[in-house]
Design a protein around this motif. Structure first.
Motif, PDB file in Angstrom:
ATOM      1  N   ASP A 136      21.306 -17.073  -0.224  1.00 11.57           N
ATOM      2  CA  ASP A 136      20.984 -17.741   1.044  1.00 11.57           C
ATOM      3  C   ASP A 136      22.187 -18.484   1.616  1.00 11.57           C
ATOM      4  O   ASP A 136      22.318 -18.606   2.833  1.00 11.57           O
ATOM      5  CB  ASP A 136      19.839 -18.744   0.829  1.00 11.57           C
ATOM      6  N   TYR A 137      23.047 -18.978   0.720  1.00  9.96           N
ATOM      7  CA  TYR A 137      24.208 -19.754   1.143  1.00  9.96           C
ATOM      8  C   TYR A 137      25.435 -19.350   0.363  1.00  9.96           C
ATOM      9  O   TYR A 137      25.350 -18.933  -0.792  1.00  9.96           O
ATOM     10  CB  TYR A 137      23.973 -21.265   0.923  1.00  9.96           C
ATOM     11  N   ARG A 138      26.571 -19.498   1.021  1.00 12.35           N
ATOM     12  CA  ARG A 138      27.861 -19.353   0.350  1.00 12.35           C
ATOM     13  C   ARG A 138      28.589 -20.675   0.550  1.00 12.35           C
ATOM     14  O   ARG A 138      28.751 -21.155   1.677  1.00 12.35           O
ATOM     15  CB  ARG A 138      28.684 -18.212   0.940  1.00 12.35           C
ATOM     16  N   LEU A 139      29.011 -21.269  -0.559  1.00 12.90           N
ATOM     17  CA  LEU A 139      29.725 -22.542  -0.530  1.00 12.90           C
ATOM     18  C   LEU A 139      31.140 -22.329  -1.031  1.00 12.90           C
ATOM     19  O   LEU A 139      31.367 -21.542  -1.941  1.00 12.90           O
ATOM     20  CB  LEU A 139      29.053 -23.569  -1.447  1.00 12.90           C
ATOM     21  N   ARG A 140      32.063 -23.048  -0.439  1.00 15.99           N
ATOM     22  CA  ARG A 140      33.425 -23.102  -0.985  1.00 15.99           C
ATOM     23  C   ARG A 140      33.587 -24.488  -1.574  1.00 15.99           C
ATOM     24  O   ARG A 140      33.462 -25.495  -0.869  1.00 15.99           O
ATOM     25  CB  ARG A 140      34.471 -22.848   0.093  1.00 15.99           C
ATOM     26  N   VAL A 141      33.865 -24.532  -2.877  1.00 14.02           N
ATOM     27  CA  VAL A 141      33.958 -25.779  -3.610  1.00 14.02           C
ATOM     28  C   VAL A 141      35.366 -25.908  -4.169  1.00 14.02           C
ATOM     29  O   VAL A 141      35.905 -24.949  -4.727  1.00 14.02           O
ATOM     30  CB  VAL A 141      32.932 -25.803  -4.770  1.00 14.02           C
ATOM     31  N   VAL A 142      35.970 -27.089  -4.018  1.00  9.95           N
ATOM     32  CA  VAL A 142      37.274 -27.354  -4.641  1.00  9.95           C
ATOM     33  C   VAL A 142      37.070 -28.342  -5.777  1.00  9.95           C
ATOM     34  O   VAL A 142      36.186 -29.198  -5.731  1.00  9.95           O
ATOM     35  CB  VAL A 142      38.326 -27.881  -3.636  1.00  9.95           C
ATOM     36  N   ALA A 143      37.911 -28.190  -6.811  1.00  6.50           N
ATOM     37  CA  ALA A 143      37.840 -29.074  -7.972  1.00  6.50           C
ATOM     38  C   ALA A 143      39.236 -29.215  -8.565  1.00  6.50           C
ATOM     39  O   ALA A 143      40.123 -28.398  -8.290  1.00  6.50           O
ATOM     40  CB  ALA A 143      36.870 -28.512  -9.007  1.00  6.50           C
ATOM     41  N   ARG A 144      39.417 -30.237  -9.361  1.00  2.00           N
ATOM     42  CA  ARG A 144      40.727 -30.465  -9.975  1.00  2.00           C
ATOM     43  C   ARG A 144      41.057 -29.376 -10.990  1.00  2.00           C
ATOM     44  O   ARG A 144      42.189 -28.928 -11.080  1.00  2.00           O
ATOM     45  CB  ARG A 144      40.759 -31.836 -10.635  1.00  2.00           C
ATOM     46  N   ASP A 145      40.065 -28.963 -11.760  1.00  2.13           N
ATOM     47  CA  ASP A 145      40.235 -27.903 -12.753  1.00  2.13           C
ATOM     48  C   ASP A 145      38.842 -27.347 -13.061  1.00  2.13           C
ATOM     49  O   ASP A 145      37.850 -27.781 -12.470  1.00  2.13           O
ATOM     50  CB  ASP A 145      40.941 -28.415 -14.013  1.00  2.13           C
ATOM     51  N   ILE A 146      38.759 -26.419 -14.013  1.00  9.11           N
ATOM     52  CA  ILE A 146      37.473 -25.786 -14.319  1.00  9.11           C
ATOM     53  C   ILE A 146      36.472 -26.796 -14.875  1.00  9.11           C
ATOM     54  O   ILE A 146      35.292 -26.752 -14.526  1.00  9.11           O
ATOM     55  CB  ILE A 146      37.665 -24.593 -15.290  1.00  9.11           C
ATOM     56  N   SER A 147      36.904 -27.721 -15.717  1.00  7.30           N
ATOM     57  CA  SER A 147      35.951 -28.700 -16.249  1.00  7.30           C
ATOM     58  C   SER A 147      35.448 -29.625 -15.141  1.00  7.30           C
ATOM     59  O   SER A 147      34.288 -30.037 -15.154  1.00  7.30           O
ATOM     60  CB  SER A 147      36.547 -29.487 -17.417  1.00  7.30           C
ATOM     61  N   ASP A 148      36.302 -29.954 -14.186  1.00  5.91           N
ATOM     62  CA  ASP A 148      35.865 -30.752 -13.037  1.00  5.91           C
ATOM     63  C   ASP A 148      34.860 -29.958 -12.201  1.00  5.91           C
ATOM     64  O   ASP A 148      33.858 -30.505 -11.751  1.00  5.91           O
ATOM     65  CB  ASP A 148      37.070 -31.159 -12.185  1.00  5.91           C
ATOM     66  N   PHE A 149      35.116 -28.664 -12.014  1.00  9.64           N
ATOM     67  CA  PHE A 149      34.164 -27.816 -11.285  1.00  9.64           C
ATOM     68  C   PHE A 149      32.822 -27.791 -12.017  1.00  9.64           C
ATOM     69  O   PHE A 149      31.765 -27.893 -11.392  1.00  9.64           O
ATOM     70  CB  PHE A 149      34.693 -26.392 -11.117  1.00  9.64           C
TER      71      PHE A 149
END
Length: 152
Positions: free
Chosen positions: A106-119
């Protein structure tokens, strides 16, 4: 559809290349006077062709080295409203874009994070706890090349 002439398209290409340019600089590049270029830019804004100018940040230099595209399917049980989900997900600072799409999700989000554990933290504590979230699929961005797209 709005009719654009060749000069309008050339001006738009210059703006897409660098939206910080002055009307004078664009005019010089295209062989137009500053007033003529300014009038054309103003007309394109008034017609809604130019909707605004945005600042593009380098997320990696700001410490956000991971970008992830999330496909989010809302759960059918409880039927949370689309507006409620959009309002809640838009309040998460790491979510850069929210796109309501047609397809598997239903949705596509673009997410930013510091690293994979932060994501993982953002995903578990913020996104998965949103009202109505069902299935989620993550795709990590490896590289990106932006294309300006067609102009007229």
């Amino acid at each position: 559809m709005i009719e654009l002439d060749t000069l309008d398209r050339l001006i738009l290409r210059e703006m897409v290349r660098d939206a910080t340019q002055s009307a004078s600089a664009i005019g010089r590049a295209l062989g137009l006077s500053q007033p003529a270029t300014w009038r054309r830019l103003q007309r394109l804004r008034d017609m809604g062709v130019i909707k605004g100018q945005r600042l593009e940040l380098d997320h990696e230099k700001l410490g956000f080295g991971v970008s992830v595209f999330l496909g989010v399917k809302l759960a059918t049980k409880g039927r949370v409203s689309l507006e409620d989900f959009e309002r809640a997900v838009s309040a998460i600072p790491e979510v850069q874009t929210v796109e309501h799409i047609l397809g598997l999700y239903d949705y596509r989000l673009r997410v930013v994070a510091r690293d994979i554990s932060d994501f993982e933290r953002v995903l578990r504590r913020r996104i998965m706890t949103l009202p109505g979230v069902g299935d989620v699929e993550a795709n990590v961005l490896l590289s990106e090349e932006r294309r300006p797209g067609p102009i007229g």
